[in-house]
Design a protein around this motif. Structure first.
Motif, PDB file in Angstrom:
ATOM      1  N   ALA A  39       0.828  -1.207   0.000  1.00  0.00           N
ATOM      2  CA  ALA A  39       0.000   0.000   0.000  1.00  0.00           C
ATOM      3  C   ALA A  39       0.865   1.261   0.000  1.00  0.00           C
ATOM      4  N   SER A  40       0.533   2.182  -0.903  1.00  0.00           N
ATOM      5  CA  SER A  40       1.299   3.422  -0.996  1.00  0.00           C
ATOM      6  C   SER A  40       0.413   4.661  -1.034  1.00  0.00           C
ATOM      7  N   ARG A  41      -0.897   4.452  -1.211  1.00  0.00           N
ATOM      8  CA  ARG A  41      -1.831   5.573  -1.257  1.00  0.00           C
ATOM      9  C   ARG A  41      -3.073   5.152  -0.472  1.00  0.00           C
ATOM     10  N   VAL A  42      -3.087   5.488   0.813  1.00  0.00           N
ATOM     11  CA  VAL A  42      -4.051   4.918   1.751  1.00  0.00           C
ATOM     12  C   VAL A  42      -4.958   5.996   2.336  1.00  0.00           C
ATOM     13  N   VAL A  43      -6.235   5.660   2.468  1.00  0.00           N
ATOM     14  CA  VAL A  43      -7.167   6.498   3.211  1.00  0.00           C
ATOM     15  C   VAL A  43      -7.532   5.748   4.490  1.00  0.00           C
ATOM     16  N   SER A  44      -7.334   6.388   5.620  1.00  0.00           N
ATOM     17  CA  SER A  44      -7.667   5.771   6.908  1.00  0.00           C
ATOM     18  C   SER A  44      -8.940   6.380   7.471  1.00  0.00           C
ATOM     19  N   LEU A  45      -9.871   5.511   7.845  1.00  0.00           N
ATOM     20  CA  LEU A  45     -11.126   5.945   8.454  1.00  0.00           C
ATOM     21  C   LEU A  45     -11.113   5.752   9.967  1.00  0.00           C
ATOM     22  N   VAL A  46      -9.939   5.502  10.535  1.00  0.00           N
ATOM     23  CA  VAL A  46      -9.818   5.194  11.962  1.00  0.00           C
ATOM     24  C   VAL A  46      -8.684   6.027  12.556  1.00  0.00           C
ATOM     25  N   PRO A  47      -8.976   6.931  13.493  1.00  0.00           N
ATOM     26  CA  PRO A  47      -7.928   7.806  14.033  1.00  0.00           C
ATOM     27  C   PRO A  47      -6.687   7.082  14.546  1.00  0.00           C
ATOM     28  N   SER A  48      -6.869   6.015  15.309  1.00  0.00           N
ATOM     29  CA  SER A  48      -5.696   5.337  15.860  1.00  0.00           C
ATOM     30  C   SER A  48      -4.891   4.634  14.769  1.00  0.00           C
ATOM     31  N   LEU A  49      -5.561   4.118  13.743  1.00  0.00           N
ATOM     32  CA  LEU A  49      -4.836   3.514  12.629  1.00  0.00           C
ATOM     33  C   LEU A  49      -4.091   4.577  11.829  1.00  0.00           C
ATOM     34  N   THR A  50      -4.698   5.755  11.710  1.00  0.00           N
ATOM     35  CA  THR A  50      -4.035   6.851  11.016  1.00  0.00           C
ATOM     36  C   THR A  50      -2.691   7.145  11.653  1.00  0.00           C
ATOM     37  N   GLU A  51      -2.686   7.264  12.990  1.00  0.00           N
ATOM     38  CA  GLU A  51      -1.431   7.535  13.681  1.00  0.00           C
ATOM     39  C   GLU A  51      -0.442   6.397  13.496  1.00  0.00           C
TER      40      GLU A  51
ATOM     41  N   VAL B 128      -0.099   4.122  11.088  1.00  0.00           N
ATOM     42  CA  VAL B 128       0.505   3.957   9.768  1.00  0.00           C
ATOM     43  C   VAL B 128       1.358   5.165   9.375  1.00  0.00           C
ATOM     44  N   GLU B 129       0.963   6.372   9.793  1.00  0.00           N
ATOM     45  CA  GLU B 129       1.754   7.548   9.429  1.00  0.00           C
ATOM     46  C   GLU B 129       3.079   7.553  10.170  1.00  0.00           C
ATOM     47  N   VAL B 130       3.083   7.139  11.427  1.00  0.00           N
ATOM     48  CA  VAL B 130       4.329   7.060  12.176  1.00  0.00           C
ATOM     49  C   VAL B 130       5.231   5.969  11.596  1.00  0.00           C
ATOM     50  N   SER B 131       4.625   4.868  11.166  1.00  0.00           N
ATOM     51  CA  SER B 131       5.402   3.716  10.691  1.00  0.00           C
ATOM     52  C   SER B 131       5.817   3.832   9.234  1.00  0.00           C
ATOM     53  N   ALA B 132       4.990   4.487   8.420  1.00  0.00           N
ATOM     54  CA  ALA B 132       5.270   4.620   6.986  1.00  0.00           C
ATOM     55  C   ALA B 132       4.889   6.022   6.538  1.00  0.00           C
ATOM     56  N   PRO B 133       5.670   7.028   6.930  1.00  0.00           N
ATOM     57  CA  PRO B 133       5.325   8.421   6.626  1.00  0.00           C
ATOM     58  C   PRO B 133       5.127   8.661   5.130  1.00  0.00           C
ATOM     59  N   GLY B 134       4.086   9.460   4.821  1.00  0.00           N
ATOM     60  CA  GLY B 134       3.873   9.876   3.439  1.00  0.00           C
ATOM     61  C   GLY B 134       2.984   8.992   2.607  1.00  0.00           C
ATOM     62  N   ARG B 135       2.509   7.894   3.164  1.00  0.00           N
ATOM     63  CA  ARG B 135       1.673   6.995   2.362  1.00  0.00           C
ATOM     64  C   ARG B 135       0.174   7.242   2.549  1.00  0.00           C
ATOM     65  N   LEU B 136      -0.182   8.169   3.431  1.00  0.00           N
ATOM     66  CA  LEU B 136      -1.601   8.479   3.623  1.00  0.00           C
ATOM     67  C   LEU B 136      -2.059   9.491   2.583  1.00  0.00           C
TER      68      LEU B 136
ATOM     69  N   THR C 200      -6.533  13.164  14.572  1.00  0.00           N
ATOM     70  CA  THR C 200      -5.814  14.317  15.125  1.00  0.00           C
ATOM     71  C   THR C 200      -4.323  14.072  15.338  1.00  0.00           C
ATOM     72  N   HIS C 201      -3.881  12.835  15.138  1.00  0.00           N
ATOM     73  CA  HIS C 201      -2.468  12.504  15.332  1.00  0.00           C
ATOM     74  C   HIS C 201      -1.960  11.669  14.160  1.00  0.00           C
ATOM     75  N   PRO C 202      -0.703  11.900  13.783  1.00  0.00           N
ATOM     76  CA  PRO C 202       0.227  12.902  14.296  1.00  0.00           C
ATOM     77  C   PRO C 202      -0.314  14.320  14.097  1.00  0.00           C
ATOM     78  N   VAL C 203       0.034  15.219  14.979  1.00  0.00           N
ATOM     79  CA  VAL C 203      -0.544  16.565  14.942  1.00  0.00           C
ATOM     80  C   VAL C 203      -0.155  17.322  13.683  1.00  0.00           C
ATOM     81  N   GLU C 204       0.956  16.952  13.067  1.00  0.00           N
ATOM     82  CA  GLU C 204       1.409  17.654  11.866  1.00  0.00           C
ATOM     83  C   GLU C 204       0.831  17.053  10.582  1.00  0.00           C
ATOM     84  N   LEU C 205      -0.025  16.056  10.703  1.00  0.00           N
ATOM     85  CA  LEU C 205      -0.588  15.395   9.524  1.00  0.00           C
ATOM     86  C   LEU C 205      -1.352  16.396   8.654  1.00  0.00           C
TER      87      LEU C 205
END
Length: 258
Positions: free
Chosen positions: A20-32, A34-42, A50-55
């Motif tokens: 996965a390289s272009r992902v939409v997350s519908l879950v706040p905790s999953l958003t955090e 995957v973004e922390v683990s694979a930055p830039g793929r969201l 709301t997290h990461p706060v710089e998203l």
């Protein structure tokens, strides 16, 4: 390229053709997570992510009622959802439009949630285990002796509390705080206020745990309904989010039982 042979937590096929390289997350905790683990793929997230706060990604509405048209417009190669937070109709519409959806089961335990996250990150994203996941598994491995027995409201008007088989209940259990409603037939019972108050009067509960989400309890909104009861205000993110926040959550929640 042939599709990868992946299945989500509910046993449904997730026909990815590449990590996965272009992902939409519908879950706040999953958003955090995957973004922390694979930055830039969201490619998109909900208004409540709301997290990461710089998203900084396009927003697609709420978790319960996302704007599916907006999700489709973003042309994701994967959508992340949760069996408790997201509606099956929305998941099915996305799949009907050819979008792979990975539905994470609403885990009742910390190890279960971390195991689901490992599968998403190592299979759908083709990542090595992130350091935060390994650390979270380590700090949450042991369960402390029970020091308190709590009532844990997550809403008022009407009052709704954590019942049986909830992630938040297991989080508290592991730091030494039992749930007075752990034997309830429902996962989120709706007892009347007088019943909740009786739990303290009868000695069945000796701690009131008030998170700041989904209902934002404060020192002036919640404790006044339970005169004389010992209470603690906690971060809802520490109580109910699975992901990198679990590492700091253990430290923050353990302080209440030391």
């Amino acid at each position: 390229m042939k599709a990868l042979h992946l299945t989500d937590d509910l046993g449904e096929e997730v026909p990815l053709r590449a990590p996965a390289s272009r992902v939409v997350s519908l879950v706040p905790s999953l958003t955090e997570a995957v973004e922390v683990s694979a930055p830039g793929r969201l490619a998109g997230a909900t208004d409540y992510c709301t997290h990461p706060v710089e998203l900084d990604v396009p927003r697609v509405g709420g978790s319960k009622y996302p704007n599916v048209d907006k999700v489709l417009e973003l042309e994701p190669d994967l959508v992340l959802a949760n069996s408790e937070e997201n509606r099956p109709d929305d998941v099915e519409r996305l799949r009907a439009n050819g979008i792979p959806v990975w539905v994470m089961e609403a885990s009742a335990t910390v190890p279960g949630a971390l195991g689901s996250l490992r599968r998403i990150l190592t299979q759908a994203y083709d990542l090595a285990e992130p350091d935060w996941l390994v650390e979270a598994e380590e700090v949450w491995r042991e369960t402390r002796p029970e020091r308190f027995r709590a009532v844990v409201p997550v809403w008022r008007k009407p009052w709704i509390v954590l019942g049986r088989d909830t992630f938040g209940g297991d989080v508290l259990h592991r730091v030494g705080i039992g749930n007075a409603y752990s034997e309830s037939e429902e996962r989120y019972p709706r007892p009347k206020l007088d019943e909740l108050q009786a739990r303290f009067a009868d000695g069945d509960a000796n701690l009131l745990v008030l998170p700041d989400e989904p209902y934002e309890f404060t020192a002036d909104d919640g404790p006044e309904a339970f005169p004389g009861a010992k209470y603690v205000l906690v971060s809802g993110r520490h109580l109910t989010w699975y992901g990198p926040s679990l590492v700091e959550a253990h430290t923050h929640l353990t302080q209440f039982v030391l």
